[in-house]
Write an enzyme that holds these catalytic residues in place. Structure first.
Site, PDB file in Angstrom:
ATOM      1  N   GLY A  94      27.694 -40.918  -2.549  1.00 22.66           N
ATOM      2  CA  GLY A  94      27.268 -40.451  -3.703  1.00 22.66           C
ATOM      3  C   GLY A  94      27.304 -39.140  -3.896  1.00 22.66           C
ATOM      4  CG  ASN A  95      27.280 -36.985  -7.322  1.00 18.39           C
ATOM      5  OD1 ASN A  95      26.155 -36.728  -7.850  1.00 18.39           O
ATOM      6  ND2 ASN A  95      28.134 -37.871  -7.959  1.00 18.39           N
ATOM      7  NE  ARG A  96      22.564 -31.299  -3.229  1.00 18.59           N
ATOM      8  CZ  ARG A  96      22.930 -29.990  -3.473  1.00 18.59           C
ATOM      9  NH1 ARG A  96      24.046 -29.508  -2.837  1.00 18.59           N
ATOM     10  NH2 ARG A  96      21.912 -29.145  -3.991  1.00 18.59           N
TER      11      ARG A  96
END
Ligand code: FMN
Length: 402
Positions: free
Chosen positions: A215-217
């Site tokens: 995923g990402n932030r």
């Protein structure tokens, strides 16, 4: 300035019914009434018994220039003043909304003039909660709010910060000007009235196995700020939410966790959108062969990644007539030439360039600073709240296609 005098009902009833409930923030409802009257929006105030212990009805009568609806009706009033007001109101706004009244509305009680009006309401319901943070976070309040949201109510706030009782947390009434803007948006008065806006927010997650993901932030705060700003400008908003920590105040909301789900929802809803704002951080790669069960611990795990679909380019290639598409680019430096190349390569109208090398802005922060890049110019938006940045982005969009 809106032309709400034109929407005032023939019998003189107001298009906005503002219900004040019993909380410290009741005095701030005075600013909301003032803001509406200044914008030429006629407003009928109703108060609960508890609200009248906090602010006198004479203040609201003076500000709204109308008798206030209470549970002690004037014998000269019509027999069913709450039913008349609820029939005429295109928007009923509960400001502030106490935990008690939120529960009463969720359960459909009709034990006072405010609850009766909400049950008889023909128009839209807006709730601006204000209370102690523990009252707000209590599962009962959260369930009641969700019930109202599921029925289509717009929920504005509450905000986090210092609370009147000396504690800190989430529970402050949203800013009165934001509430005024949201009411006007629901009245269909804003600059984007009649426009359909599609927003993507958050970050996609690509499964590695049944429990892990790549995923990402992205928190989704920027996309949600765009959705809220578009709602406040009167647009009909659809927001596709990918694992966000926040949700928009209203509009249609669709959850899409993976890039494939986001692509499916975006392609479907893009068909009817006038403006598309692609703020979600979409994975560029996903595991080629995700495992279907949880992978046990081993020495190493080599992953093969495959590219995901380029959703932005796909939407641009299938663009509807007059549709305006805005892409977002998170980069490690402010490279405008690169952003413009991306704009041309993808075939979109604007790229909002986000320099993520500064940790006080961008991912998961409450502030942002961006450069809005078009084919011919760029607009710098200095560090500000994400809502203010959203307003600048929509100003630029409206500059292209009012
Ligand atoms: C000083 C004081 C402040 C209060 N502030 C709030 C508040 O901010 N939010 C809230 O939900 N209730 C607050 N309450 C409690 C409500 O006034 C109480 O639940 C009341 O029954 C609400 O009635 P209503 O929903 O009919 O207006 C407060 C009570 C007092 C005495």
């Amino acid at each position: 300035m809106g032309d709400s005098r034109g929407v005032i009902a023939e019998d003189g009833l107001a298009p906005v019914l503002l219900a004040v409930t019993g909380g410290i923030a009741a005095y701030r409802a005075c600013e909301v009434v003032r803001g509406l009257i200044k914008a030429d929006v006629p407003v009928q105030v109703a108060m609960t018994r508890a609200a009248r212990r906090f602010v006198g009805e004479t203040t609201f009568a003076g500000l709204s220039r109308r008798h206030v609806l209470t549970d002690d009706p004037d014998p000269n009033d019509p027999i069913y003043p709450h039913l008349d007001a609820a029939r005429a109101a295109r928007v009923m706004a509960v400001v502030p909304a106490s935990a008690n009244t939120i529960a009463r509305l969720a359960y459909g009680l009709s034990d006072d003039v405010v609850a009766e009006s909400a049950l008889a309401l023909a128009g839209r319901l807006l709730i601006a909660p204000a209370m102690n943070h523990r009252m707000w976070l209590h599962p009962a309040t959260q369930e009641n709010i969700q019930t109202l949201r599921d029925r289509g109510a717009t929920i504005i706030g509450p905000d986090a910060g210092d609370l009147a009782e000396g504690e800190q947390g989430i529970g402050r009434l949203a800013q009165p000007d934001e509430i005024v803007q949201a009411i006007r948006g629901l009245l269909g008065e804003g600059s984007l009235a009649g426009k359909r806006v599609l927003v993507t927010a958050g970050g996609t997650r690509e499964p590695l196995d049944s429990v892990r993901f790549l995923g990402n932030r992205s928190s989704g705060k920027m996309g949600v700020a765009l959705a809220n700003e578009a709602l406040a400008r009167g647009a009909e908003v659809t927001t596709i939410l990918s694992n966000t920590v926040v949700r928009p105040n209203g509009g249609l909301q669709i959850d899409a966790s993976t890039t494939a789900e986001l692509e499916h929802a975006a392609t479907e809803h893009a068909k009817t959108a006038d403006i598309i704002l692609m703020a979600a951080a979409v994975a560029d790669f996903r595991p080629a062969t995700p495992e279907t069960t949880k992978r046990a611990r081993t020495d190493a795990w080599s992953l093969e990644l495959e590219p995901t679909a380029d959703i932005l380019a796909g939407l641009a290639a299938n663009r509807q007539p007059n549709q305006l598409i805005v892409g977002f680019a998170a980069e490690d430096s402010e490279d405008i030439a690169r952003a413009r190349q991306k704009l041309e390569r993808k075939g979109v109208d604007l790229i909002v360039l986000n320099d993520i090398s500064d940790a006080t802005i961008g991912f998961d922060a409450d502030d942002n600073a961006v450069v809005i890049v078009s084919a011919t110019d760029e607009t710098r938006v200095a560090q500000a709240s994400k809502r203010a940045v959203a307003a600048a982005v929509l100003d630029r969009v409206e500059g292209i296609r009012p």
